[in-house]
Design an enzyme around this catalytic site. Sequence first.
Site, PDB file in Angstrom:
ATOM      1  N   ASP A   8       0.949  -1.148  -0.091  1.00  0.00           N
ATOM      2  CA  ASP A   8      -0.042   0.067  -0.053  1.00  0.00           C
ATOM      3  C   ASP A   8       0.939   1.256  -0.108  1.00  0.00           C
ATOM      4  O   ASP A   8       2.058   1.151  -0.137  1.00  0.00           O
ATOM      5  CB  ASP A   8      -1.209   0.021   1.395  1.00  0.00           C
ATOM      6  CG  ASP A   8      -0.605   0.167   2.465  1.00  0.00           C
ATOM      7  OD1 ASP A   8       0.937   0.402   2.628  1.00  0.00           O
ATOM      8  OD2 ASP A   8      -0.959   0.332   3.546  1.00  0.00           O
ATOM      9  N   CYS A  65       3.125  -3.675   4.147  1.00  0.00           N
ATOM     10  CA  CYS A  65       2.228  -2.201   4.407  1.00  0.00           C
ATOM     11  C   CYS A  65       2.857  -1.585   5.718  1.00  0.00           C
ATOM     12  O   CYS A  65       4.111  -1.574   5.469  1.00  0.00           O
ATOM     13  CB  CYS A  65       0.955  -2.520   4.832  1.00  0.00           C
ATOM     14  SG  CYS A  65       0.575  -3.725   6.128  1.00  0.00           S
ATOM     15  N   THR A  67       2.724  -1.933   8.763  1.00  0.00           N
ATOM     16  CA  THR A  67       2.937  -2.830   9.874  1.00  0.00           C
ATOM     17  C   THR A  67       3.425  -4.323   9.388  1.00  0.00           C
ATOM     18  O   THR A  67       3.866  -4.963  10.199  1.00  0.00           O
ATOM     19  CB  THR A  67       1.982  -2.920  11.036  1.00  0.00           C
ATOM     20  OG1 THR A  67       0.798  -3.371  10.555  1.00  0.00           O
ATOM     21  CG2 THR A  67       2.003  -1.439  11.606  1.00  0.00           C
ATOM     22  N   HIS A  98       7.517 -24.914   8.426  1.00  0.00           N
ATOM     23  CA  HIS A  98       6.524 -25.772   9.296  1.00  0.00           C
ATOM     24  C   HIS A  98       5.154 -25.448   8.884  1.00  0.00           C
ATOM     25  O   HIS A  98       4.382 -26.471   9.069  1.00  0.00           O
ATOM     26  CB  HIS A  98       6.796 -25.420  10.794  1.00  0.00           C
ATOM     27  CG  HIS A  98       8.131 -26.021  11.211  1.00  0.00           C
ATOM     28  ND1 HIS A  98       8.288 -25.843  12.757  1.00  0.00           N
ATOM     29  CD2 HIS A  98       9.203 -26.542  10.818  1.00  0.00           C
ATOM     30  CE1 HIS A  98       9.573 -26.459  13.048  1.00  0.00           C
ATOM     31  NE2 HIS A  98      10.085 -26.697  12.004  1.00  0.00           N
ATOM     32  N   HIS A 133       4.197 -32.160  10.155  1.00  0.00           N
ATOM     33  CA  HIS A 133       3.583 -30.914   9.905  1.00  0.00           C
ATOM     34  C   HIS A 133       2.391 -31.094   9.355  1.00  0.00           C
ATOM     35  O   HIS A 133       1.530 -30.144   9.159  1.00  0.00           O
ATOM     36  CB  HIS A 133       4.494 -29.674   9.272  1.00  0.00           C
ATOM     37  CG  HIS A 133       5.806 -29.564  10.259  1.00  0.00           C
ATOM     38  ND1 HIS A 133       5.898 -29.048  11.537  1.00  0.00           N
ATOM     39  CD2 HIS A 133       7.217 -30.144   9.909  1.00  0.00           C
ATOM     40  CE1 HIS A 133       7.265 -28.961  11.907  1.00  0.00           C
ATOM     41  NE2 HIS A 133       8.010 -29.578  10.923  1.00  0.00           N
TER      42      HIS A 133
HETATM   43  C1  RB5 Z   1      -1.760   2.794   6.548  1.00  0.00           C
HETATM   44  O1  RB5 Z   1      -1.609   3.973   7.132  1.00  0.00           O
HETATM   45  C2  RB5 Z   1      -1.641   1.583   7.811  1.00  0.00           C
HETATM   46  O2  RB5 Z   1      -2.594   1.436   8.555  1.00  0.00           O
HETATM   47  C3  RB5 Z   1      -1.281   0.205   6.764  1.00  0.00           C
HETATM   48  O3  RB5 Z   1      -0.242   0.452   6.169  1.00  0.00           O
HETATM   49  C4  RB5 Z   1      -1.060  -0.904   7.528  1.00  0.00           C
HETATM   50  O4  RB5 Z   1       0.208  -0.776   8.401  1.00  0.00           O
HETATM   51  C5  RB5 Z   1      -2.255  -1.804   8.293  1.00  0.00           C
HETATM   52  O5  RB5 Z   1      -1.973  -2.632   8.878  1.00  0.00           O
END
Ligand code: RB5
Length: 150
Positions: A8, A65, A67, A98, A133
Amino acid sequence: MKVVIGNDHAAVDMKMQIKEYIESLGHEVINVGIDKVERCDYPDYAYAACEKIINKEATLGVLICGTGIGMSIAANKVKGIRACACSESYSARLCREHNDANVVCFGERVIGIETAKEIVKSFLGAEYQGAHHVNRVKKIMDIEEGTYKK
Ligand code: RB5
């Protein structure tokens, strides 16, 4: 192997660098992510990448993204996808060996580019070990199918 990559707006720069890195490892990359920093919704890109795996146009996927969390939650809603959010390479290797994971996720706001490269190298270089597994992964699939028995 064919690797699909998606991202994203929070991970455009890291996606570009990781795309090049995957190619330098000798793989073909299908880029379904956004290439400009323009606010968007990560589930759209998670789904686009997972579709390529389900349709067998790609073998494994990398989703980035902010996180890695949103991408992994969205990807895991797609039947047949096992996505893992990783912040280090040991888990990235083990989730292939696994858990037979087919997607790895991480966040540009969480890890640096060198750690991201290590994660990708470990994930793409590892193989599912099968053996004991298999039954565990089958149980995950049974939960997904609604056929799981306690
Ligand atoms: C975007 O601001 C952020 O929410 C997205 O990139 C991600 O971290 C969501 O899990």
